[in-house]
Scaffold this motif. Structure first.
Motif, PDB file in Angstrom:
ATOM      1  N   LYS B  42      -1.657   3.970   3.654  1.00 28.60           N
ATOM      2  CA  LYS B  42      -1.956   2.603   4.089  1.00 28.60           C
ATOM      3  C   LYS B  42      -2.183   1.667   2.905  1.00 28.60           C
ATOM      4  O   LYS B  42      -1.579   0.590   2.832  1.00 28.60           O
ATOM      5  CB  LYS B  42      -3.206   2.601   4.993  1.00 28.60           C
ATOM      6  CG  LYS B  42      -3.118   3.508   6.198  1.00 28.60           C
ATOM      7  CD  LYS B  42      -4.370   3.456   7.032  1.00 28.60           C
ATOM      8  CE  LYS B  42      -5.622   3.949   6.344  1.00 28.60           C
ATOM      9  NZ  LYS B  42      -5.678   5.419   6.127  1.00 28.60           N
ATOM     10  N   SER B  43      -3.050   2.090   2.001  1.00 26.02           N
ATOM     11  CA  SER B  43      -3.333   1.225   0.848  1.00 26.02           C
ATOM     12  C   SER B  43      -2.092   1.069  -0.018  1.00 26.02           C
ATOM     13  O   SER B  43      -1.824  -0.015  -0.551  1.00 26.02           O
ATOM     14  CB  SER B  43      -4.475   1.801   0.011  1.00 26.02           C
ATOM     15  OG  SER B  43      -5.664   1.788   0.761  1.00 26.02           O
ATOM     16  N   THR B  44      -1.346   2.137  -0.164  1.00 20.04           N
ATOM     17  CA  THR B  44      -0.105   2.073  -0.944  1.00 20.04           C
ATOM     18  C   THR B  44       0.824   1.024  -0.347  1.00 20.04           C
ATOM     19  O   THR B  44       1.399   0.204  -1.063  1.00 20.04           O
ATOM     20  CB  THR B  44       0.576   3.454  -0.945  1.00 20.04           C
ATOM     21  OG1 THR B  44      -0.365   4.433  -1.365  1.00 20.04           O
ATOM     22  CG2 THR B  44       1.778   3.476  -1.863  1.00 20.04           C
ATOM     23  N   PHE B  84     -10.420  -7.344   0.070  1.00 21.89           N
ATOM     24  CA  PHE B  84     -10.331  -6.017  -0.536  1.00 21.89           C
ATOM     25  C   PHE B  84     -11.175  -4.982   0.192  1.00 21.89           C
ATOM     26  O   PHE B  84     -12.082  -5.320   0.952  1.00 21.89           O
ATOM     27  CB  PHE B  84     -10.776  -6.087  -1.995  1.00 21.89           C
ATOM     28  CG  PHE B  84      -9.782  -6.739  -2.904  1.00 21.89           C
ATOM     29  CD1 PHE B  84      -8.985  -5.992  -3.732  1.00 21.89           C
ATOM     30  CD2 PHE B  84      -9.635  -8.119  -2.918  1.00 21.89           C
ATOM     31  CE1 PHE B  84      -8.060  -6.582  -4.570  1.00 21.89           C
ATOM     32  CE2 PHE B  84      -8.726  -8.724  -3.754  1.00 21.89           C
ATOM     33  CZ  PHE B  84      -7.927  -7.953  -4.583  1.00 21.89           C
ATOM     34  N   GLN B  85     -10.880  -3.725  -0.122  1.00 20.81           N
ATOM     35  CA  GLN B  85     -11.643  -2.634   0.496  1.00 20.81           C
ATOM     36  C   GLN B  85     -13.126  -2.730   0.118  1.00 20.81           C
ATOM     37  O   GLN B  85     -13.996  -2.574   0.964  1.00 20.81           O
ATOM     38  CB  GLN B  85     -11.048  -1.289   0.061  1.00 20.81           C
ATOM     39  CG  GLN B  85     -11.438  -0.140   0.962  1.00 20.81           C
ATOM     40  CD  GLN B  85     -10.471   1.044   0.859  1.00 20.81           C
ATOM     41  OE1 GLN B  85      -9.331   0.907   0.463  1.00 20.81           O
ATOM     42  NE2 GLN B  85     -10.931   2.209   1.243  1.00 20.81           N
ATOM     43  N   THR B  86     -13.420  -3.009  -1.172  1.00 23.45           N
ATOM     44  CA  THR B  86     -14.789  -3.394  -1.548  1.00 23.45           C
ATOM     45  C   THR B  86     -14.728  -4.880  -1.885  1.00 23.45           C
ATOM     46  O   THR B  86     -13.864  -5.288  -2.642  1.00 23.45           O
ATOM     47  CB  THR B  86     -15.268  -2.634  -2.794  1.00 23.45           C
ATOM     48  OG1 THR B  86     -14.184  -2.542  -3.707  1.00 23.45           O
ATOM     49  CG2 THR B  86     -15.747  -1.251  -2.454  1.00 23.45           C
ATOM     50  N   LEU B 172      -6.122  -7.558   5.203  1.00 19.07           N
ATOM     51  CA  LEU B 172      -7.466  -6.984   5.121  1.00 19.07           C
ATOM     52  C   LEU B 172      -7.359  -5.482   4.977  1.00 19.07           C
ATOM     53  O   LEU B 172      -6.816  -4.807   5.856  1.00 19.07           O
ATOM     54  CB  LEU B 172      -8.279  -7.324   6.368  1.00 19.07           C
ATOM     55  CG  LEU B 172      -8.445  -8.810   6.683  1.00 19.07           C
ATOM     56  CD1 LEU B 172      -7.632  -9.189   7.898  1.00 19.07           C
ATOM     57  CD2 LEU B 172      -9.912  -9.134   6.919  1.00 19.07           C
ATOM     58  N   ASP B 173      -7.880  -4.956   3.869  1.00 17.98           N
ATOM     59  CA  ASP B 173      -7.849  -3.509   3.640  1.00 17.98           C
ATOM     60  C   ASP B 173      -9.198  -2.924   4.015  1.00 17.98           C
ATOM     61  O   ASP B 173     -10.179  -3.113   3.311  1.00 17.98           O
ATOM     62  CB  ASP B 173      -7.523  -3.225   2.177  1.00 17.98           C
ATOM     63  CG  ASP B 173      -7.212  -1.752   1.935  1.00 17.98           C
ATOM     64  OD1 ASP B 173      -7.298  -0.966   2.896  1.00 17.98           O
ATOM     65  OD2 ASP B 173      -6.877  -1.398   0.797  1.00 17.98           O
ATOM     66  N   GLU B 174      -9.236  -2.226   5.116  1.00 18.27           N
ATOM     67  CA  GLU B 174     -10.459  -1.597   5.620  1.00 18.27           C
ATOM     68  C   GLU B 174     -11.665  -2.523   5.510  1.00 18.27           C
ATOM     69  O   GLU B 174     -12.600  -2.248   4.764  1.00 18.27           O
ATOM     70  CB  GLU B 174     -10.726  -0.285   4.867  1.00 18.27           C
ATOM     71  CG  GLU B 174      -9.529   0.644   4.936  1.00 18.27           C
ATOM     72  CD  GLU B 174      -9.903   2.114   4.871  1.00 18.27           C
ATOM     73  OE1 GLU B 174     -11.026   2.445   5.302  1.00 18.27           O
ATOM     74  OE2 GLU B 174      -9.076   2.908   4.435  1.00 18.27           O
ATOM     75  N   PRO B 175     -11.653  -3.619   6.253  1.00 16.73           N
ATOM     76  CA  PRO B 175     -12.731  -4.607   6.103  1.00 16.73           C
ATOM     77  C   PRO B 175     -14.108  -4.074   6.480  1.00 16.73           C
ATOM     78  O   PRO B 175     -15.110  -4.670   6.102  1.00 16.73           O
ATOM     79  CB  PRO B 175     -12.314  -5.741   7.050  1.00 16.73           C
ATOM     80  CG  PRO B 175     -11.356  -5.138   8.002  1.00 16.73           C
ATOM     81  CD  PRO B 175     -10.666  -4.031   7.257  1.00 16.73           C
TER      82      PRO B 175
HETATM   83 MG   LIG Z   1      -6.973   3.195   1.419  1.00 16.23          MG
END
Ligand SMILES: [Mg+2]
Ligand SMILES: Nc1ncnc2c1ncn2[C@@H]1O[C@H](COP(=O)(O)OP(=O)(O)OP(=O)(O)O)[C@@H](O)[C@H]1O
Lengths: 388, 251
Positions: B42-44, B84-86, B172-175
């Motif tokens: 997913k992040s890739t 971002f994820q963080t 949104l990456d894993e909000p």
């Molecule tokens: Mg990820």
């Protein structure tokens, strides 16, 4: 960041008064003579400009003395070729050092952190070595670039005095000084100092405007989080380059002022120790604050010039009231901290500041101010109670 | 017409096929979720949209323009914003300044040398930023330093920063990653609220399926670099392939 312009205006007025009253304020501390006062103003300006890069963007340059040197050489060349008037000299100092900073910044800013610092250091050492040997026709190498009677000075009237003319602002010579004696103190008001002081005040004002501008906020954002700023649509490279060039121009201007107050330029001005000095000034005074760098510059120059002159006989006269054995002991101990040992005192002071006041002398000042204020509010709260 | 179009994207890391012929199309104005177990890619995949990774083959186009090989600030200028994820915020600056910066970037573009103009005189920027903080219910925290905010508030601030630029596409990456339950619910509510007020196309990456069911109009399930199913949320829940992927992923 503060958006209050009222506080800023007060700060600016305070700063202006303190600088202009410098010869009076510093006379009791033995630092009221023109040579040192000029140095306070010049290095204050250097540090204010350095802080625009280091304090705002966080990019730590270890090569800013190169711009100082370039500024000096440019100014002296102007004195040799064109005129002893200081305006063209300063103009060339700023332009050349700005171009030079553009070149060095363009390459160095491809990296950040320690790699950036090392690149700037390498460039500055390269410039120093070039000035010292390779570029002798321009820099006069080891001896340094000096004025000669035979210099063309095409804009000035023919020189018939038989001595090298002095730098001037449309006829007002920089080394003229008015002396007053009062209460056993000598107050010296020197044209060169007031010229440097006015430029310092202008430089401080511009730095303040930058800090309160959208551009300045972007520089702070670069220091805080470049990734976020990139994803916010901002290209950080031109911002860092602009900050680098601006601070390089400040350094060049300071170098030009050095040449104005003492018309010669030597390569040692570009050495890494000089670059390190401005870093110390900024950190000692308070990185990222407006006033801090000027304070830091003043402190270091005071130590360099005053502490270094305290020798054993001065110490002996201080402690002559003590019994002989004790006064000898005091002199023996303090001997290491004054005179040639002034570096030791400064080093210790620097360590204390970094450890206990990471925000520099400005943080110390703020803490003191807050302590006094909370005491004040306490006592003013107590008062009505007492009245009841 | 689909807004974000991903065609035949492949990415290998050494011997690992992280993305395997991924096709995805996101419709304008919708929330599209990409879910999948850990390590699904997913992040890739997201990184190929934002100039961080270049796929070995395939195309990523947004509104007819390729997103491959351009820099992050250029991607933003096209109208793509990213959470971002963080949370990535300007932690040393005040909450208000955090929102002022994207407003300035929107107005002034990628670079402007305006070192002598006073920010305090620029009422348009200030008002816009203050209004944005009101919209996300953070006006009372505007003078706080961003680093002192709770994790949920940092996420909220980051979203406000993105939204203040009126992006066309929000990634949104894993909000909700690493958030306490209350903060997770807050974030979901905020997303739903934002979607109601302004119909910004969003791609939400999630590890936890439950977060996106109520939000998304469409869900793509990614497993081992493959899109195994793409459908409406109600059809995803009981889908045998999805069950298998998630169970297979945990065993
Ligand atoms: Mg990820
Ligand atoms: N830069 C890289 N180099 C090598 N392998 C990588 C790299 N980035 C990711 N991978 C691998 O690619 C696969 C997909 O990773 P990715 O981070 O995209 O998964 P994900 O779906 O985001 O997982 P998570 O839910 O844990 O965030 C994983 O096996 C990961 O180890």
């Amino acid at each position: 960041m503060k958006h209050l312009t009222k506080n800023d205006r007060l700060l600016f007025i305070f700063f202006t008064i303190m600088v202009l009253a410098g010869p009076i304020i510093l006379a009791p501390f033995g630092a009221g003579y023109p040579d040192l006062l000029q140095r306070f103003a010049i290095f204050g300006l250097f540090a204010v400009g350095f802080n625009i890069l280091f304090g705002m963007t966080g990019y730590l340059s270890f090569g800013h003395a190169a711009f100082l040197g370039v500024g000096s050489y440019s100014a002296v060349w102007m004195f040799k070729l064109l005129t002893m008037n200081v305006i063209p000299a300063l103009f060339l100092s700023v332009v050349i050092s700005g171009l030079f900073a553009l070149l060095i910044g363009f390459v160095s800013l491809r990296r950040s952190g320690i790699y950036f610092s090392i690149l700037t250091l390498a460039f500055a050492q390269m410039s120093y070595n070039l000035a010292y040997s390779v570029l002798t026709p321009i820099t006069n190498g080891e001896t340094g670039l000096q004025l000669n009677l035979s210099d063309p000075r095409i804009l000035d009237a023919a020189n018939t005095t038989g001595s090298i003319p002095s730098t001037n602002l449309f006829g007002l010579t920089m080394n003229s000084t008015a002396k007053f004696e009062l209460l056993g103190l000598v107050f010296q008001f020197n044209v060169g100092f007031y010229f440097c002081a006015l430029i310092l005040i202008a430089g401080f004002y511009i730095a303040m405007r930058i800090a309160r501008s959208p551009f300045g906020l972007m520089l702070l954002a670069i220091k805080t989080n470049q990734t976020r700023l990139n994803y916010t649509g901002v290209n950080t490279r031109p911002y860092t380059l602009a900050a680098f060039v601006i601070s390089g121009m400040y350094a060049g201007l300071a170098g030009g002022l050095m040449a104005i107050t003492d018309p010669l330029a030597g390569a040692e001005r570009m050495q890494w120790t000089a670059s390190g000095e401005v870093v110390l000034m900024t950190i000692l005074g308070g990185v990222g604050t407006l006033l801090g760098p000027v304070l830091g510059a003043g402190f270091i120059k005071y130590f360099e010039n005053i502490f270094s002159k305290i020798n054993d006989s001065v110490l002996e006269s201080w402690f002559s009231f003590l019994p002989e054995g004790l006064s000898d002991a005091m002199v023996f101990v303090l001997h290491f901290f004054v005179g040639k040992g002034w570096h030791l005192t400064l080093g210790l002071l620097f360590m204390l500041v970094v450890i206990f006041l990471p925000g520099g002398l400005m943080e110390g000042g703020t803490r003191l101010y807050n302590a006094f204020r909370s005491k004040d509010t306490k006592s003013s709260k107590d008062e009505p109670k007492a009245a009841e | 017409m689909s807004y974000l179009e991903i065609r035949g994207v492949n990415k290998r890391f050494g011997g690992l096929q992280a993305l395997d012929d991924v096709n995805l199309s996101v419709e304008a104005g919708t929330i599209h979720a990409i879910i999948g177990p850990n390590g699904a890619g997913k992040s890739t995949l997201l990184n190929t949209f934002v100039g961080k990774l270049t796929p070995d083959s395939g195309t990523v186009t947004f509104d007819g323009q390729s997103l491959l090989g351009i820099k992050p600030h250029e991607i933003n200028q096209v109208g793509v914003a990213r959470v971002f994820q963080t949370p990535e915020i300007f932690s040393e600056l005040s909450v208000l300044d955090n929102v002022i910066i994207p407003c300035l970037a929107k107005r002034d573009g990628s670079f402007k040398l305006n070192g002598l103009s006073l920010l305090s005189r620029q009422a348009d920027i200030r008002e816009k930023a203050e209004q944005m903080l009101i919209d996300v219910n953070m006006q009372d925290k505007r003078n706080m330093t961003a680093s002192s905010l709770s994790r949920g508030d940092k996420r909220r601030l980051e979203m406000a920063m993105c939204l203040s630029q009126d992006p066309k596409l929000l990634l949104l990456d894993e909000p909700t990653a690493g958030m306490a339950r209350a903060d997770t619910n807050n974030t979901i509510d905020l997303l739903a609220e934002i979607q109601e007020k302004r119909k910004i196309t969003k791609v939400v990456i999630e590890h936890d399926m439950h977060v996106v069911f109520s939000l998304a109009q469409k869900i793509s399930v990614l497993a081992q670099g493959h899109v195994i199913v793409e459908d409406k949320p109600e059809n995803i829940k009981g889908h045998p392939k999805v069950k298998e992927a998630y169970l297979g992923g945990t065993s």
